[in-house]
Write a protein that holds these residues in place. Sequence first.
Motif, short mmCIF file in Angstrom:
data_model
loop_
_atom_site.label_atom_id
_atom_site.label_comp_id
_atom_site.label_asym_id
_atom_site.label_seq_id
_atom_site.Cartn_x
_atom_site.Cartn_y
_atom_site.Cartn_z
N GLN A 142 35.37 39.06 26.29
CA GLN A 142 35.59 37.99 28.47
C GLN A 142 34.51 37.06 28.80
O GLN A 142 35.53 36.35 28.86
CB GLN A 142 35.29 39.61 29.03
CG GLN A 142 35.50 38.71 30.38
CD GLN A 142 35.69 40.00 31.30
OE1 GLN A 142 34.32 40.65 31.15
NE2 GLN A 142 36.36 39.74 32.29
N VAL A 147 39.42 43.05 21.75
CA VAL A 147 38.35 43.97 21.86
C VAL A 147 38.39 45.42 20.68
O VAL A 147 37.80 45.54 20.38
CB VAL A 147 37.95 44.62 22.94
CG1 VAL A 147 36.87 45.51 23.11
CG2 VAL A 147 37.06 43.56 24.47
N ASP A 156 41.46 42.99 26.15
CA ASP A 156 41.41 44.07 25.62
C ASP A 156 42.42 44.92 24.41
O ASP A 156 41.79 45.07 23.30
CB ASP A 156 42.68 45.12 26.76
CG ASP A 156 42.34 45.75 27.95
OD1 ASP A 156 41.12 45.22 28.41
OD2 ASP A 156 42.79 46.18 28.71
N SER A 166 32.16 43.36 24.65
CA SER A 166 33.79 43.26 25.57
C SER A 166 32.76 42.61 26.46
O SER A 166 34.19 41.15 26.47
CB SER A 166 32.95 44.60 26.02
OG SER A 166 34.76 44.28 27.42
#
Length: 170
Positions: A103, A118, A115, A99
């Motif tokens: 990001q 991921v 989100d 993640s």
Amino acid sequence: MDKKIDIGEYTSLVVEVLEFVNSGKLLKNSNELSFGDDVVTDLSLAKYFAWDKLYGEDEFTWADLRSEKMAEVWDVIYSDEDRYSLIDDNISNIMDEISRTIQSQLNEQHKELLDDIVSDIKGCLYSRAVKGKRNAFFECILSIYRKGGWPCGWEGNWPNGKAIYYLNIK
């Protein structure tokens, strides 16, 4: 990602996904469009396809379809307790790092996709861990990411039709 991962037979296929995530190519247009690709270049329209539009007779959202396809992977994983533990321990232990890596590759315009991205990568990892490359849905998702796209919808009724994806051409 510095951690070694070993989930058995399909370890190399899982590592391939991890290497892609670490490559820095996420949402970077690879100029590898295929004939018949259904590409959206407007991010607002892509978000509509991903989060609001209803698909098929069952009127699923794109998130619903992704969740349904992930449930099929979970069914396979849960059917073998020992294998489940091995796979889940290895993959869940690196999800926070994945993640953060994802990001760090997203510009301000794409931060709200975190989100979804991921979740897609997690689906690709688990799918490959249990089925290798035999899950057409998650292999399609991974292929889109490799092209630099963001999968955001489906044209037609699964499995007929084709994926719709966002491509940042700027």
